[in-house]
Design a protein around this motif. Structure first.
Motif, PDB file in Angstrom:
ATOM      1  N   UNK A  25      27.566  -5.048 -15.066  1.00 18.80           N
ATOM      2  CA  UNK A  25      27.562  -5.692 -13.752  1.00 18.80           C
ATOM      3  C   UNK A  25      27.623  -4.661 -12.630  1.00 18.80           C
ATOM      4  N   UNK A  26      28.403  -3.620 -12.812  1.00 19.63           N
ATOM      5  CA  UNK A  26      28.528  -2.609 -11.754  1.00 19.63           C
ATOM      6  C   UNK A  26      27.239  -1.805 -11.611  1.00 19.63           C
ATOM      7  N   UNK A  27      26.632  -1.449 -12.737  1.00 19.30           N
ATOM      8  CA  UNK A  27      25.358  -0.715 -12.672  1.00 19.30           C
ATOM      9  C   UNK A  27      24.284  -1.571 -12.005  1.00 19.30           C
ATOM     10  N   UNK A  28      24.226  -2.852 -12.366  1.00 15.66           N
ATOM     11  CA  UNK A  28      23.245  -3.752 -11.755  1.00 15.66           C
ATOM     12  C   UNK A  28      23.512  -3.922 -10.263  1.00 15.66           C
ATOM     13  N   UNK A  29      24.773  -3.940  -9.866  1.00 16.27           N
ATOM     14  CA  UNK A  29      25.111  -4.073  -8.446  1.00 16.27           C
ATOM     15  C   UNK A  29      24.661  -2.858  -7.654  1.00 16.27           C
ATOM     16  N   UNK A  30      24.864  -1.675  -8.199  1.00 20.96           N
ATOM     17  CA  UNK A  30      24.415  -0.459  -7.512  1.00 20.96           C
ATOM     18  C   UNK A  30      22.895  -0.464  -7.350  1.00 20.96           C
ATOM     19  N   UNK A  31      22.186  -0.835  -8.418  1.00 22.60           N
ATOM     20  CA  UNK A  31      20.720  -0.876  -8.346  1.00 22.60           C
ATOM     21  C   UNK A  31      20.257  -1.912  -7.326  1.00 22.60           C
ATOM     22  N   UNK A  32      20.841  -3.104  -7.352  1.00 22.60           N
ATOM     23  CA  UNK A  32      20.448  -4.154  -6.404  1.00 22.60           C
ATOM     24  C   UNK A  32      20.796  -3.767  -4.974  1.00 22.60           C
ATOM     25  N   UNK A  86      30.314 -16.701 -10.490  1.00 20.85           N
ATOM     26  CA  UNK A  86      30.464 -17.724 -11.526  1.00 20.85           C
ATOM     27  C   UNK A  86      31.151 -17.167 -12.764  1.00 20.85           C
ATOM     28  N   UNK A  87      30.726 -15.976 -13.189  1.00 22.89           N
ATOM     29  CA  UNK A  87      31.327 -15.407 -14.397  1.00 22.89           C
ATOM     30  C   UNK A  87      32.782 -15.033 -14.179  1.00 22.89           C
ATOM     31  N   UNK A  88      33.083 -14.419 -13.046  1.00 20.67           N
ATOM     32  CA  UNK A  88      34.465 -14.002 -12.792  1.00 20.67           C
ATOM     33  C   UNK A  88      35.398 -15.203 -12.633  1.00 20.67           C
ATOM     34  N   UNK A  98      40.329 -14.598  -5.797  1.00 19.82           N
ATOM     35  CA  UNK A  98      40.045 -14.900  -4.387  1.00 19.82           C
ATOM     36  C   UNK A  98      39.533 -13.680  -3.640  1.00 19.82           C
ATOM     37  N   UNK A  99      40.237 -12.555  -3.740  1.00 24.37           N
ATOM     38  CA  UNK A  99      39.849 -11.359  -2.972  1.00 24.37           C
ATOM     39  C   UNK A  99      38.464 -10.854  -3.351  1.00 24.37           C
ATOM     40  N   UNK A 100      38.159 -10.619  -4.640  1.00 25.69           N
ATOM     41  CA  UNK A 100      36.788 -10.188  -4.955  1.00 25.69           C
ATOM     42  C   UNK A 100      35.740 -11.245  -4.633  1.00 25.69           C
ATOM     43  N   UNK A 101      36.104 -12.529  -4.714  1.00 27.11           N
ATOM     44  CA  UNK A 101      35.145 -13.578  -4.387  1.00 27.11           C
ATOM     45  C   UNK A 101      34.763 -13.532  -2.911  1.00 27.11           C
ATOM     46  N   UNK A 102      35.742 -13.330  -2.034  1.00 30.98           N
ATOM     47  CA  UNK A 102      35.458 -13.219  -0.592  1.00 30.98           C
ATOM     48  C   UNK A 102      34.587 -12.001  -0.318  1.00 30.98           C
TER      49      UNK A 102
END
Length: 203
Positions: free
Chosen positions: A114-121, A145-147, A159-163
């Motif tokens: 997920x982190x690698x995909x986030x950096x690429x996106x 959704x997954x988290x 809550x914090x990462x979702x925001x």
């Protein structure tokens, strides 16, 4: 004035200065002089796109480092502690053993991917194409959704990462960002159509 002295500033040693382009005495006198135009582009990138890229890639890189460090420490602590040495050692051992088993079972791989995909996106957002922000937003929705299912037992951790994720996903859809992507995509289509017409006209 002696000939050994330098000419005054702004002169060419006694000779008149060369005529300015388009002025009297210049070969292009009477013609309109137009400055060269720069290559057209999508214009100034909106600050919200730079902000989204910075926030998402920085957070993803840091979280990947944390996951890797915790995964490594789970192995180190598990091997370094004797669970039979005492009650405290046994509690620490079993806590890190459960963490290690969860990470080895697939949780660690999912978090890192997920982190690698986030950096690429995040870096793809800098390309003026509509599909880049669609991919970026879809990844954010999937991560939410997954988290939420992963942290369903205690959503206070969610809550914090979702925001944070929701903010990064929404700011790429502002009117300024939409206009920048639209202009960039239209220019790309125009250049592609020009190359196609040139190829057809010059087989």
């Amino acid at each position: 004035m002696s000939s050994s002295q330098p000419p005054p500033p702004g002169t060419t040693g006694g000779a008149p200065p060369p005529p300015w382009p388009g002025g009297p005495g210049h070969p292009m006198a009477g013609h309109l002089v137009v400055a060269p135009r720069s290559r057209p582009g999508a214009g100034q990138r909106p600050i919200v796109l730079t902000l989204a890229t910075t926030l998402s890639t920085t957070a993803a890189a840091q979280f990947a480092c944390v996951v890797g460090f915790v995964w490594l420490m789970a192995w180190v602590v598990r091997d370094a502690i004797d669970p039979t040495a005492g009650q405290v050692d046994g509690v620490i051992y079993h806590a890190f053993e459960r963490l290690r088993l969860s990470l080895d079972a697939g949780l660690g791989a999912i978090l890192l991917v997920l982190q690698v995909a986030t950096v690429a996106a995040g870096f793809l957002l800098l390309i003026p194409r509509h599909w880049t922000r669609v991919v970026y937003t879809a990844l954010g929705v999937g991560a939410l959704a997954w988290s939420s299912s992963w942290l369903a037992d205690d959503l206070r951790w969610w809550i914090a990462p979702a925001v944070y994720i929701a903010f990064c996903s929404l700011i790429v859809w502002t009117p300024g960002a939409t206009n920048w992507y639209t202009v960039g995509q239209d220019l790309a289509r125009a250049r592609k159509a020009g190359r196609t017409a040139s190829a057809v006209g010059n087989p």
